[in-house]
Write a protein that holds these residues in place. Structure first.
Motif, PDB file in Angstrom:
ATOM      1  N   GLU A 168       6.172   8.365   2.621  1.00 35.39           N
ATOM      2  CA  GLU A 168       5.681   7.426   3.283  1.00 35.39           C
ATOM      3  C   GLU A 168       6.411   5.931   3.844  1.00 35.39           C
ATOM      4  O   GLU A 168       6.197   5.551   4.793  1.00 35.39           O
ATOM      5  CB  GLU A 168       4.209   6.657   2.530  1.00 35.39           C
ATOM      6  CG  GLU A 168       3.418   5.998   3.509  1.00 35.39           C
ATOM      7  CD  GLU A 168       2.437   5.266   2.624  1.00 35.39           C
ATOM      8  OE1 GLU A 168       2.098   5.724   1.432  1.00 35.39           O
ATOM      9  OE2 GLU A 168       1.829   4.124   3.026  1.00 35.39           O
ATOM     10  N   GLN A 169       7.679   5.869   2.967  1.00 37.14           N
ATOM     11  CA  GLN A 169       8.655   4.865   3.320  1.00 37.14           C
ATOM     12  C   GLN A 169       9.344   5.244   4.720  1.00 37.14           C
ATOM     13  O   GLN A 169       9.867   4.470   5.056  1.00 37.14           O
ATOM     14  CB  GLN A 169       9.654   4.984   2.157  1.00 37.14           C
ATOM     15  CG  GLN A 169       9.065   4.911   0.657  1.00 37.14           C
ATOM     16  CD  GLN A 169       8.313   3.389   0.673  1.00 37.14           C
ATOM     17  OE1 GLN A 169       8.792   2.354   1.134  1.00 37.14           O
ATOM     18  NE2 GLN A 169       6.971   3.630   0.060  1.00 37.14           N
ATOM     19  N   ASP A 171       7.852   6.783   7.315  1.00 34.56           N
ATOM     20  CA  ASP A 171       7.012   6.960   8.269  1.00 34.56           C
ATOM     21  C   ASP A 171       6.481   8.322   8.420  1.00 34.56           C
ATOM     22  O   ASP A 171       6.299   8.858   9.731  1.00 34.56           O
ATOM     23  CB  ASP A 171       7.407   6.369   9.689  1.00 34.56           C
ATOM     24  CG  ASP A 171       8.000   5.021   9.794  1.00 34.56           C
ATOM     25  OD1 ASP A 171       7.508   4.509   8.568  1.00 34.56           O
ATOM     26  OD2 ASP A 171       8.260   4.625  10.896  1.00 34.56           O
ATOM     27  N   VAL A 172       6.141   9.180   7.470  1.00 32.35           N
ATOM     28  CA  VAL A 172       5.865  10.582   7.423  1.00 32.35           C
ATOM     29  C   VAL A 172       4.700  10.772   6.547  1.00 32.35           C
ATOM     30  O   VAL A 172       4.675  10.079   5.273  1.00 32.35           O
ATOM     31  CB  VAL A 172       7.244  11.378   7.060  1.00 32.35           C
ATOM     32  CG1 VAL A 172       6.657  12.972   6.996  1.00 32.35           C
ATOM     33  CG2 VAL A 172       8.313  11.300   7.931  1.00 32.35           C
ATOM     34  N   GLY A 173       3.796  11.747   6.874  1.00 33.73           N
ATOM     35  CA  GLY A 173       2.887  11.915   5.871  1.00 33.73           C
ATOM     36  C   GLY A 173       1.369  11.979   6.304  1.00 33.73           C
ATOM     37  O   GLY A 173       1.191  11.862   7.630  1.00 33.73           O
ATOM     38  N   VAL A 174       0.231  12.131   5.517  1.00 37.69           N
ATOM     39  CA  VAL A 174      -0.878  12.051   5.820  1.00 37.69           C
ATOM     40  C   VAL A 174      -1.503  10.858   5.126  1.00 37.69           C
ATOM     41  O   VAL A 174      -0.749  10.051   4.306  1.00 37.69           O
ATOM     42  CB  VAL A 174      -1.867  13.170   5.474  1.00 37.69           C
ATOM     43  CG1 VAL A 174      -1.266  14.368   6.446  1.00 37.69           C
ATOM     44  CG2 VAL A 174      -1.434  13.458   4.075  1.00 37.69           C
ATOM     45  N   SER A 175      -2.651  10.044   5.460  1.00 39.03           N
ATOM     46  CA  SER A 175      -3.186   9.098   4.744  1.00 39.03           C
ATOM     47  C   SER A 175      -3.457   9.309   3.539  1.00 39.03           C
ATOM     48  O   SER A 175      -3.566  10.554   2.829  1.00 39.03           O
ATOM     49  CB  SER A 175      -4.415   8.765   5.364  1.00 39.03           C
ATOM     50  OG  SER A 175      -5.440   9.822   5.074  1.00 39.03           O
ATOM     51  N   ARG A 176      -3.401   8.307   2.512  1.00 38.76           N
ATOM     52  CA  ARG A 176      -3.439   8.373   1.037  1.00 38.76           C
ATOM     53  C   ARG A 176      -4.762   9.155   0.496  1.00 38.76           C
ATOM     54  O   ARG A 176      -4.658   9.984  -0.350  1.00 38.76           O
ATOM     55  CB  ARG A 176      -3.010   7.084   0.322  1.00 38.76           C
ATOM     56  CG  ARG A 176      -1.920   6.523   0.646  1.00 38.76           C
ATOM     57  CD  ARG A 176      -1.644   5.270  -0.100  1.00 38.76           C
ATOM     58  NE  ARG A 176      -0.362   4.662   0.255  1.00 38.76           N
ATOM     59  CZ  ARG A 176       0.001   3.679  -0.413  1.00 38.76           C
ATOM     60  NH1 ARG A 176      -0.654   2.874  -1.160  1.00 38.76           N
ATOM     61  NH2 ARG A 176       1.201   3.240  -0.255  1.00 38.76           N
ATOM     62  N   GLU A 178      -6.458  11.455   1.951  1.00 37.62           N
ATOM     63  CA  GLU A 178      -6.073  12.878   2.257  1.00 37.62           C
ATOM     64  C   GLU A 178      -5.342  13.329   1.506  1.00 37.62           C
ATOM     65  O   GLU A 178      -5.454  14.563   0.844  1.00 37.62           O
ATOM     66  CB  GLU A 178      -5.619  12.976   3.435  1.00 37.62           C
ATOM     67  CG  GLU A 178      -5.494  14.260   4.265  1.00 37.62           C
ATOM     68  CD  GLU A 178      -6.499  14.938   4.780  1.00 37.62           C
ATOM     69  OE1 GLU A 178      -7.696  14.567   4.550  1.00 37.62           O
ATOM     70  OE2 GLU A 178      -6.394  16.274   5.281  1.00 37.62           O
ATOM     71  N   LYS A 203       1.489  20.611   6.958  1.00 33.81           N
ATOM     72  CA  LYS A 203       0.098  20.440   7.849  1.00 33.81           C
ATOM     73  C   LYS A 203       0.455  20.836   9.088  1.00 33.81           C
ATOM     74  O   LYS A 203       1.497  20.113   9.830  1.00 33.81           O
ATOM     75  CB  LYS A 203      -0.514  19.251   7.563  1.00 33.81           C
ATOM     76  CG  LYS A 203      -1.766  19.252   8.500  1.00 33.81           C
ATOM     77  CD  LYS A 203      -2.435  17.796   7.964  1.00 33.81           C
ATOM     78  CE  LYS A 203      -3.925  17.808   8.852  1.00 33.81           C
ATOM     79  NZ  LYS A 203      -4.595  16.467   8.504  1.00 33.81           N
ATOM     80  N   ILE A 205      -1.020  21.136  13.058  1.00 35.01           N
ATOM     81  CA  ILE A 205      -2.345  20.687  13.769  1.00 35.01           C
ATOM     82  C   ILE A 205      -2.591  21.698  14.529  1.00 35.01           C
ATOM     83  O   ILE A 205      -1.807  22.283  15.370  1.00 35.01           O
ATOM     84  CB  ILE A 205      -1.692  19.358  14.197  1.00 35.01           C
ATOM     85  CG1 ILE A 205      -1.635  18.293  13.220  1.00 35.01           C
ATOM     86  CG2 ILE A 205      -3.116  18.979  15.374  1.00 35.01           C
ATOM     87  CD1 ILE A 205      -0.991  17.051  13.873  1.00 35.01           C
ATOM     88  N   ASN A 210      -7.236  21.906  11.645  1.00 34.47           N
ATOM     89  CA  ASN A 210      -5.807  21.925  11.233  1.00 34.47           C
ATOM     90  C   ASN A 210      -5.486  22.564   9.808  1.00 34.47           C
ATOM     91  O   ASN A 210      -6.458  22.813   9.190  1.00 34.47           O
ATOM     92  CB  ASN A 210      -5.537  20.333  10.846  1.00 34.47           C
ATOM     93  CG  ASN A 210      -5.717  19.275  12.268  1.00 34.47           C
ATOM     94  OD1 ASN A 210      -5.666  19.776  13.235  1.00 34.47           O
ATOM     95  ND2 ASN A 210      -6.221  18.181  11.646  1.00 34.47           N
ATOM     96  N   ILE A 498       4.881  18.499   9.124  1.00 35.57           N
ATOM     97  CA  ILE A 498       3.642  17.864   9.754  1.00 35.57           C
ATOM     98  C   ILE A 498       3.718  18.014  11.275  1.00 35.57           C
ATOM     99  O   ILE A 498       4.503  16.924  11.705  1.00 35.57           O
ATOM    100  CB  ILE A 498       3.082  16.496   9.207  1.00 35.57           C
ATOM    101  CG1 ILE A 498       2.909  16.488   7.544  1.00 35.57           C
ATOM    102  CG2 ILE A 498       1.853  15.879  10.008  1.00 35.57           C
ATOM    103  CD1 ILE A 498       2.648  15.145   7.079  1.00 35.57           C
ATOM    104  N   TRP A 500       2.967  20.468  15.169  1.00 37.43           N
ATOM    105  CA  TRP A 500       2.328  21.390  16.028  1.00 37.43           C
ATOM    106  C   TRP A 500       2.775  22.857  15.722  1.00 37.43           C
ATOM    107  O   TRP A 500       2.098  23.609  16.202  1.00 37.43           O
ATOM    108  CB  TRP A 500       2.351  21.267  17.532  1.00 37.43           C
ATOM    109  CG  TRP A 500       1.625  19.973  17.891  1.00 37.43           C
ATOM    110  CD1 TRP A 500       2.102  18.577  17.638  1.00 37.43           C
ATOM    111  CD2 TRP A 500       0.268  19.849  18.384  1.00 37.43           C
ATOM    112  NE1 TRP A 500       1.358  17.597  18.335  1.00 37.43           N
ATOM    113  CE2 TRP A 500       0.098  18.302  18.741  1.00 37.43           C
ATOM    114  CE3 TRP A 500      -0.783  20.502  18.372  1.00 37.43           C
ATOM    115  CZ2 TRP A 500      -1.087  17.823  19.143  1.00 37.43           C
ATOM    116  CZ3 TRP A 500      -2.005  20.134  18.799  1.00 37.43           C
ATOM    117  CH2 TRP A 500      -2.144  18.732  19.087  1.00 37.43           C
TER     118      TRP A 500
END
Lengths: 567, 276
Positions: A168-169, A171-176, A178, A203, A205, A210, A498, A500
């Protein structure tokens, strides 16, 4: 007065207002009840004693009092209610929100108090999903005692929240939320299967759903047990197919259909579980909490076709992959092939974190080593050096997949010597009978060796924070596989994908050309068109034939004589 | 994505892989407020992020009285200092369409493009090389305006055309009902309508002039160029453009929470017909 409390059950009701204009009269104070037509006619009656101005007024009012045939309210009541609402509420800029107030008033009036379907339980998809996910959050009370014992053993479950915090630091990932659900779903997976290692792969998409993908390794020998059941099913299927094929064969004999003389290229066998591209096993689910589905092992054919096509994932594992060249298998196989390609291209670790097993080193020197162990003496590499643009401090820890579609080269000539490979990469070879072994970069090759394509560096290395660089972590974004990321701190690292599931192409994708149409017949004199013979030629031919016939008859006579002699 | 309540809005698109680090979120929350004040915008939107090789561009948009036409775009590489993106003209867009590949992250970088022209006919033909340079800032401007043109969308009824002709937010918009929200016809391109004027009178008969003044996205070519997904069961609608991979639109049905955000490499997916 009681009638006004239930507007929806009321018959068309009108209020005959007193003649004097009375603005903002409270709603629902009928002096007398009359139908609209009645009120109009009474107005006309009164009209006789009124001056024209008053008559106009009563007519206009009568019009306003006309009840709508659809909603059964009239404008007069509505306006008076709106105005009284405005005067009660005194909102700022009342003229701007006049429409809204009017709408609200109408809405208030038509909220049904008695709902015939009120008692029906709302089973929207939202509720259904929540119920599916609820077990994830329930503590397993039956095995409470066991868990305490098991804590001593090393659980294969990764500390996902910590890893995702690091991502997350950058700018990568999914919401917390999730992420926590995925974490719990992984825990579920670990509890139900004999796993040696387990991690969140990423993940992918799709257009409809997904895929959430887990990468696992079974404990030694335990995968086979699970596989046996699956194989039994698979065998049944092949038997059925064989039966069908047999029937087809019979039919073919009857019809005597022509058979193509094209022979398929030799089938390159897939790599065994736990080796090469099938080293890890992958589980996939579309929603944390739902069933994990095991993906089938990947075959070299699937990888080589997956390299030539570019399709969106739909999110249904059993949907067909319609493409050219035809993809052998359905979307589950395509997904597995892309996972293998992405893993091979983008799974990286800091230099020195892994090392080759020294005992095995001598044995496998010639073939290239395919196993490694964690280095217990790993000192850690400072973050500053990890983001160095040369990237020599990062290495690939997944084997490179050869053009053949395998990690270790397989010689197709071993068994079928007269056939040669139909691989694109092999076309350049001079002698197809003796294919050169394909080689790729060995395991644990630094990233600095990665090829640059059209001036596009394959990796972008960044620090997570420019403001406080002393506590920042290093992050690598893959440019070849957009969506593949890796982070590295002093001693920790992780990879995630994360996106396509497609490789980056600077130019547009163009599907491979169709091969030229095959010849239906070999060209020969029988099917070649020739000029018709002239009369002279025919006569000459006939004469020649006659002569030949006479000769033959003579010969036959001789033969017969000989035959008689033999007898 | 509305900058007001930014941290809440960004969490709605988190499942699509769009996440911003706490540091950037904090920086944006501060700098966007200042931006709104300095540039005298009515509202500020966080438009998204274009990924470059060395650096990423963060893009914000501010609107004045007319939400559609009165719109300015700004970019930043550090989320703090914002600079205005030049107005994208048709000529500029045409020129930038020859550039391919990723953004570098340096706005002053110049792409070189060599065009070979043939002069004369037959054997006398001469090839003339014409080299043009294109600034990355110009390319950024043209890509942003192209994305806005192609895939910037709003739910039906969220904006109304006032009698004066200005496009303003519809105060009484209550969000789409779930059964409307799963239809592509409930979403409109937020641009000057193109297809609407080509419709027959019969088609236009049922339209509400104040609301249906935009093009619906269900007529987009190719069909299926939008991927609509329901997340959290049906609690969140996510629309992803397959034409501009990275554009994500979100809407919570029954509320006024909606918006879009771009997070991608700034390249149009020209392979789309092969990929469906």
């Amino acid at each position: 007065m009681s009638t006004t409390d239930e507007p929806e059950q009321q018959p068309p009701v009108e209020e005959a207002k007193p003649e004097t204009p009375k603005i903002a009269s409270p709603v629902g104070t009928p002096v007398a009840v009359a139908t609209p037509r009645g009120s109009v006619s009474s107005a006309q009656n009164v009209n006789l004693n009124l001056n024209p101005k008053e008559a106009e007024f009563t007519n206009a009012k009568a019009f306003l009092l006309t009840a709508s045939t659809k909603t059964n309210i009239n404008l007069y009541d509505h306006l008076s209610k709106v105005i009284s609402n405005i005067l009660d509420g005194r909102p700022a800029n009342a003229v701007d929100i006049f429409e809204d107030i009017s709408k609200d008033c109408k809405r208030d009036k038509f909220i049904s108090k008695v709902d015939t379907i009120q008692d029906k339980v709302d089973r929207s998809t939202e509720v259904e999903l929540a119920e599916v996910q609820k077990p994830l959050f329930e503590k397993n009370t039956d095995e409470g005692a066991d868990i305490e014992v098991e804590e001593d053993n090393e659980s294969p479950l990764p500390n996902l929240p910590e890893l995702m915090y690091n991502f997350e630091q950058a700018d990568v990932g999914v919401s917390r939320e999730e992420m926590v659900r995925i974490y719990l779903a992984l825990k579920n997976l670990v509890d139900n299967h004999p796993l040696q290692s387990c991690r969140f792969w990423g993940k992918i998409i799709g257009t409809e759903k997904n895929y959430i993908i887990a990468e696992v390794e079974y404990r030694e020998g335990e995968e086979e047990e699970e596989d046996e059941e699956e194989e039994a099913e698979a065998e049944e299927q092949t038997e059925k197919e064989d039966d069908e094929a047999g029937e087809e064969g019979e039919e073919a004999e009857e019809d005597d259909t022509p058979k193509p003389d094209w022979k398929p290229p030799p089938v390159i066998p897939r790599e065994e579980n736990r080796t090469g591209a099938n080293k890890k096993t992958y589980f996939v689910t579309i929603e944390p909490g739902k069933m994990w589905t095991k993906l089938p092992p990947v075959t070299p054919q699937q990888i080589s076709v997956a390299r030539q096509i570019k399709k969106f994932f739909t999110g249904r594992l059993d949907s067909p992959v319609i493409s050219y060249p035809p993809f052998p298998g359905n979307e589950a196989n395509y997904l597995r092939a892309q996972i293998a390609r992405i893993s091979a291209g983008t799974h990286i670790s800091p230099l020195g974190f892994y090392q080759f097993d020294e005992e095995e080193e001598e044995e496998e020197d010639s073939e290239g080593r395919d196993s490694f162990v964690e280095n217990p003496d790993f000192e850690g590499i400072p973050v500053r050096e990890l983001v160095d643009p040369s990237l020599s401090n990062w290495v690939h820890h997944v084997q490179h997949i050869l053009p053949q579609g395998r990690c270790s080269w397989y010689n197709p000539v071993q068994q079928q010597e007269d056939e040669f490979e139909d691989e694109e990469e092999d076309e350049e070879r001079e002698e197809p009978d003796e294919p050169e072994p394909e080689t790729g970069p060995p395991l644990l090759t630094p990233l600095s060796e990665d090829a640059e394509i059209d001036n596009l560096p394959p990796w972008s290395a960044k620090l997570s924070s420019n403001l406080v660089p002393q506590y920042a972590i290093s992050v690598l974004h893959s440019n070849l596989w957009p969506g593949a990321h890796a982070f590295g701190t002093e001693k920790k690292f992780e990879n995630v994908y994360i996106g396509w599931g497609h490789k980056y192409l600077q130019d547009n994708y163009s599907p491979p050309q169709l091969p030229p149409a095959m010849e239906e017949f070999p060209s020969g004199p029988e099917i070649t068109e020739a000029e018709d013979p002239t009369v002279e030629e025919e006569a000459a031919l006939r004469a020649a034939q006659q002569e030949a016939q006479e000769n033959a008859e003579e010969m036959e006579d001789v033969d017969e004589d000989e035959d008689e002699e033999d007898v | 994505m509305d900058a007001e309540g930014f941290h809440l809005n960004i969490s709605l698109v988190g499942n699509s892989g769009i996440v911003l680090s706490p540091e950037r979120r904090a920086a944006l929350e501060t700098s966007l407020v200042i931006l709104q004040n300095q540039q005298k915008f009515n509202r500020v939107f966080f438009w998204g992020k274009i990924l470059g090789i060395k650096d990423d561009y963060f893009i914000a948009q501010g609107v004045g009285d007319d939400e559609m036409m009165d719109r300015k775009t700004l970019y930043s590489t550090d989320c703090v200092t914002w600079s205005l993106v030049p107005q994208a003209t048709t000529a500029m867009k045409e020129q930038c369409s020859v550039v391919k590949g990723r953004f570098t992250g340096d706005p002053s970088y110049e792409y070189e493009h060599t065009e070979i022209k043939r002069i004369g006919e037959g054997e006398d033909a001469q090839e003339e090389e014409n080299t043009i340079t294109i600034k990355e800032e110009d390319r950024l401007a043209s890509v942003i305006s192209q994305v806005d043109e192609d895939v910037a969308i709003v739910p039906r009824g969220a904006y109304i055309k006032a009698p004066s002709g200005t496009v303003i937010r519809n105060r009484s918009f209550q969000g789409l009902e779930i059964h409307d929200a799963v239809k592509l016809s409930s979403y409109f391109h937020f641009r000057e309508p193109v297809r609407l004027n080509q419709k027959s009178l019969l088609d236009k008969a049922d339209l509400d002039k104040a609301i249906d003044f935009l093009d619906a996205i269900d007529e987009d070519v190719p069909k299926r160029s939008w991927s609509l997904q329901l997340e959290r069961g049906s609690g969140l609608i996510i629309l992803r453009s397959l034409l501009w991979e990275g554009l994500t639109f979100y809407h919570v049905p029954g509320t006024t929470k909606y918006g879009y955000m771009y997070n991608g490499s700034g390249e149009m997916n020209k392979d789309l017909p092969f990929m469906l």
